[in-house]
Write a protein that holds these residues in place. Structure first.
Motif, short mmCIF file in Angstrom:
data_model
loop_
_atom_site.label_atom_id
_atom_site.label_comp_id
_atom_site.label_asym_id
_atom_site.label_seq_id
_atom_site.Cartn_x
_atom_site.Cartn_y
_atom_site.Cartn_z
N TYR A 50 2.88 -18.38 8.81
CA TYR A 50 2.05 -17.12 9.06
C TYR A 50 0.40 -17.25 8.68
N GLU A 51 0.14 -18.45 8.81
CA GLU A 51 -1.35 -18.72 8.65
C GLU A 51 -2.33 -18.32 9.51
N ASN A 52 -1.91 -17.69 10.73
CA ASN A 52 -2.75 -17.15 11.83
C ASN A 52 -2.77 -15.64 11.75
N ILE A 53 -2.22 -14.92 10.90
CA ILE A 53 -2.17 -13.67 10.60
C ILE A 53 -3.16 -12.95 10.13
N SER A 54 -3.82 -11.87 10.17
CA SER A 54 -5.00 -10.97 9.47
C SER A 54 -4.71 -9.75 9.50
N GLY A 55 -5.71 -9.05 8.60
CA GLY A 55 -5.45 -7.53 8.52
C GLY A 55 -5.47 -6.99 6.91
N GLU A 56 -5.55 -6.09 6.76
CA GLU A 56 -5.52 -5.19 5.54
C GLU A 56 -4.33 -5.48 4.61
N ASN A 94 -0.29 -21.80 -1.44
CA ASN A 94 -0.37 -22.95 -0.64
C ASN A 94 -0.92 -22.60 0.90
N GLY A 95 -1.57 -21.85 0.98
CA GLY A 95 -2.39 -21.47 2.44
C GLY A 95 -1.24 -20.70 3.30
N SER A 96 -0.11 -20.27 2.77
CA SER A 96 0.74 -19.35 3.61
C SER A 96 0.35 -18.19 3.46
N LYS A 97 0.66 -17.21 4.37
CA LYS A 97 0.65 -15.84 4.20
C LYS A 97 1.72 -14.91 4.57
N ARG A 98 1.83 -13.59 3.97
CA ARG A 98 2.80 -12.70 4.24
C ARG A 98 2.29 -11.48 4.15
N ILE A 99 3.07 -10.35 4.75
CA ILE A 99 2.50 -8.84 4.78
C ILE A 99 3.32 -8.43 3.77
N TYR A 100 2.36 -7.64 3.11
CA TYR A 100 2.69 -7.02 1.68
C TYR A 100 1.89 -5.73 1.58
N MET A 101 2.66 -4.71 1.23
CA MET A 101 2.05 -3.46 0.73
C MET A 101 2.80 -2.79 -0.32
N GLU A 102 2.30 -1.61 -0.94
CA GLU A 102 2.92 -0.97 -2.15
C GLU A 102 2.46 0.57 -1.63
N LEU A 103 3.61 1.31 -1.62
CA LEU A 103 3.56 2.83 -1.57
C LEU A 103 3.99 3.68 -2.77
N TYR A 104 3.50 4.83 -2.93
CA TYR A 104 3.44 5.35 -4.23
C TYR A 104 4.14 6.60 -3.84
N PRO A 105 5.46 6.93 -3.86
CA PRO A 105 5.80 8.24 -3.75
C PRO A 105 5.43 9.28 -4.67
N GLU A 106 5.59 10.51 -4.21
CA GLU A 106 5.11 11.72 -5.29
C GLU A 106 6.24 11.47 -6.62
N PRO A 107 5.59 11.47 -7.76
CA PRO A 107 6.24 11.39 -9.08
C PRO A 107 7.40 12.39 -9.12
N PRO A 108 8.48 12.20 -10.04
CA PRO A 108 9.44 13.31 -10.17
C PRO A 108 8.92 14.59 -10.40
N GLU A 109 9.72 15.56 -10.04
CA GLU A 109 9.26 17.11 -10.30
C GLU A 109 9.62 17.52 -11.68
N ILE A 110 10.13 16.87 -12.29
CA ILE A 110 10.52 17.05 -13.78
C ILE A 110 10.83 15.79 -14.52
N GLU A 111 10.66 16.18 -15.78
CA GLU A 111 10.74 14.98 -16.60
C GLU A 111 12.24 14.91 -17.13
N VAL A 112 13.17 13.72 -17.10
CA VAL A 112 14.20 13.81 -17.51
C VAL A 112 14.60 12.79 -18.64
N PRO A 113 15.66 12.78 -19.47
CA PRO A 113 15.78 11.82 -20.36
C PRO A 113 16.01 10.29 -19.74
N GLU A 114 15.65 9.36 -20.27
CA GLU A 114 15.77 8.08 -19.83
C GLU A 114 17.16 7.71 -19.39
N GLU A 115 18.15 7.99 -19.91
CA GLU A 115 19.67 7.70 -19.70
C GLU A 115 20.13 8.28 -18.50
N THR A 116 19.47 9.33 -17.91
CA THR A 116 19.86 10.07 -16.69
C THR A 116 19.04 9.39 -15.42
#
Length: 471
Positions: free
Chosen positions: A311-317, A324-346
């Motif tokens: 994938y050494e020929n690809i470009s973009g944001e 090692n000079g290789s490339k990949r497509i990578y992105m992170e998406l951040y959903p809306e956080p939970p509407e309420i806070e719940v116990p860790e075990e749930t």
């Protein structure tokens, strides 16, 4: 003299037997030849009459398939209409974990079929075992020109080049030769009940004008229900490129919540639908999406020719470069956080306004008991705090669930008694009289995972608090 006579008679009899055997052999050969010729004549006749096939549809290369998958207690049946030529061979496959590992089911069975004279496609299959309840499976219909008789292959084209329409996908042979095929995936969530899933010819968007170029871009829409985050995206990646994604509880998490990344492929118009399974929304939860040179792409050679071996020929944001000079497509998406806070075990999931808080049974109860454990109170006190703050007349369901072990009727009763125990605690320890609360016991009838292993059974044993239930 008599001896010579008997020798002569014996010779004639032997000769007669040989002639009879030869005649029979020729007759069988002639019958075989005649049968093949007759079959060819039938196919030719069907092809000559194929201007009108099934429901007066005309085959002109624009493939049309639509129908329904029916699932009952013991069988699965596909009933579909099409404009494919009569006698077209249709390969039928089944897969479990279709959005993850895509494992073949029923390798020792053959469900393949042929298109009938009226263009219909009928498939009869055994229903998977009850252990698949709570999981999606995929059933595929596939037609390749190479698997057809000569007369049909000539109509579709040697490599399917005459086939067009939204059901047409490209595939690549081991030597890199590209061909077209008809491909229809059907997804069904098994739950132990009778199910009908309709399928039809999908609508395709316009292919990106810069399709296949090396400067890459990505547009998307993110939604979710109680099982998946859905990334509906569009890219200018080459058709058949694999995309992977996972939901991580926090930046510190090493693996996604369901351990494995979910997978999908870019469609012929550049769109894709990536279903990312999650177990609980977390305040710092986020989604990783990626695609790289070593994934299972449909058109591997074509992609390497354009993007390069690594994938050494690809470009973009959205392009990330490795050491090692290789490339990949990578992105992170951040959903809306939970509407309420719940116990860790749930676990908290949502589907629009409907919110579910699932409490594992071992947090609340001992084995085969409906009496609350002493150390369950801290979890339930947190739930009380959540419910106290809800608006008046908010509808709440408290639903008990079990795995499939044991008697089904007993499990219904146990799950209802457990739901009742939770309600009694919440009522006695909270100010929830302003809420509209209903309890239900569903036993083993609504699994969220397969019951074929302890990991799945553990997730199925739960009590759910549902806020604003849809039904």
């Amino acid at each position: 003299m008599k001896r010579n006579y008997f020798i002569f008679i014996s010779f004639l009899m032997a000769l007669a037997l040989i002639l009879v055997a030869c005649t029979n052999k020729v007759d069988k050969s002639d019958e075989s030849v005649w049968t093949n010729e007759a079959e060819d004549e039938v196919v030719a006749e069907q092809l000559n009459e194929s201007e009108e096939i099934g429901n007066d549809l005309t085959f002109d290369g624009e493939v049309f398939i639509e129908g329904v998958l029916k699932v009952d207690a013991s069988t699965m049946r596909i009933e579909a209409a099409s404009n494919l030529l009569p006698g077209t061979k249709v390969k039928v496959d089944k897969y479990m974990e279709p959005f993850r590992n895509r494992l073949v089911m029923g390798m020792l069975t053959n469900d393949d079929t042929e298109v009938k004279e009226d263009g219909t496609i009928i498939v009869e299959m055994e229903r998977p075992s009850e252990f698949q309840n709570g999981k999606y499976i995929e059933i595929t219909l596939e037609v390749t020109s190479q698997s057809q008789v000569n007369e049909i292959s000539e109509v579709y084209g040697e490599n399917g080049e005459n086939l067009t329409g939204a059901h047409i996908y490209q595939s690549e042979s081991f030597d890199g030769e590209v061909s077209k095929k008809v491909f229809v995936p059907i997804y069904v969530l098994l739950d132990g009940n009778e199910i009908e899933v309709e399928f039809s010819t999908p609508e395709r968007a316009e292919k990106p004008v810069d399709y296949g170029e090396t400067e890459l871009w990505f547009d998307y829409e993110l939604t979710n229900d109680h099982r998946f985050y859905y990334v509906r995206g569009k890219m200018n990646l080459i058709e058949g490129a694999e995309i992977q994604g996972g939901y991580f509880s926090s930046p510190a998490a090493v693996t996604p919540q369901f351990t494995y990344m979910n997978k999908t492929k870019v469609q012929p118009d550049g769109t894709f639908l990536l279903r990312i399974q999650y177990s609980s929304k977390r305040p710092e939860g986020y989604i990783q999406i990626m695609s790289g040179p070593n994934m299972t792409h449909e058109l591997k050679k074509a992609m390497k020719d354009v993007y390069g071996e690594n994938y050494e020929n690809i470009s973009g944001e959205l392009v990330e470069e490795g050491d090692n000079g290789s490339k990949r497509i990578y992105m992170e998406l951040y959903p809306e956080p939970p509407e309420i806070e719940v116990p860790e075990e749930t676990n908290l999931t949502s589907d629009e306004e409907e919110i579910k808080v699932a409490m594992p049974d071992d947090v609340l109860f001992d084995y085969d008991s409906h009496e609350l454990k002493l150390d369950s109170t801290s979890t339930l006190d947190d739930i009380v705090t959540i419910l106290n703050g809800l608006e008046s007349s908010t509808i709440i369901h408290i639903d008990g669930h079990t795995d499939s072990q044991g008697d089904a009727d007993y499990n219904i009763d146990l799950s209802e008694r457990r739901a009742q125990s939770v309600k009694e605690y919440l009522s006695e320890n909270g100010d929830i009289g302003h809420l509209n609360i209903t309890i239900n016991g569903y036993g083993e009838t609504r699994p969220i995972e397969s019951n074929d292993d302890e990991s799945g059974r553990k997730k199925n044993r739960r009590v759910e608090i549902i806020i604003n239930p849809k039904n």
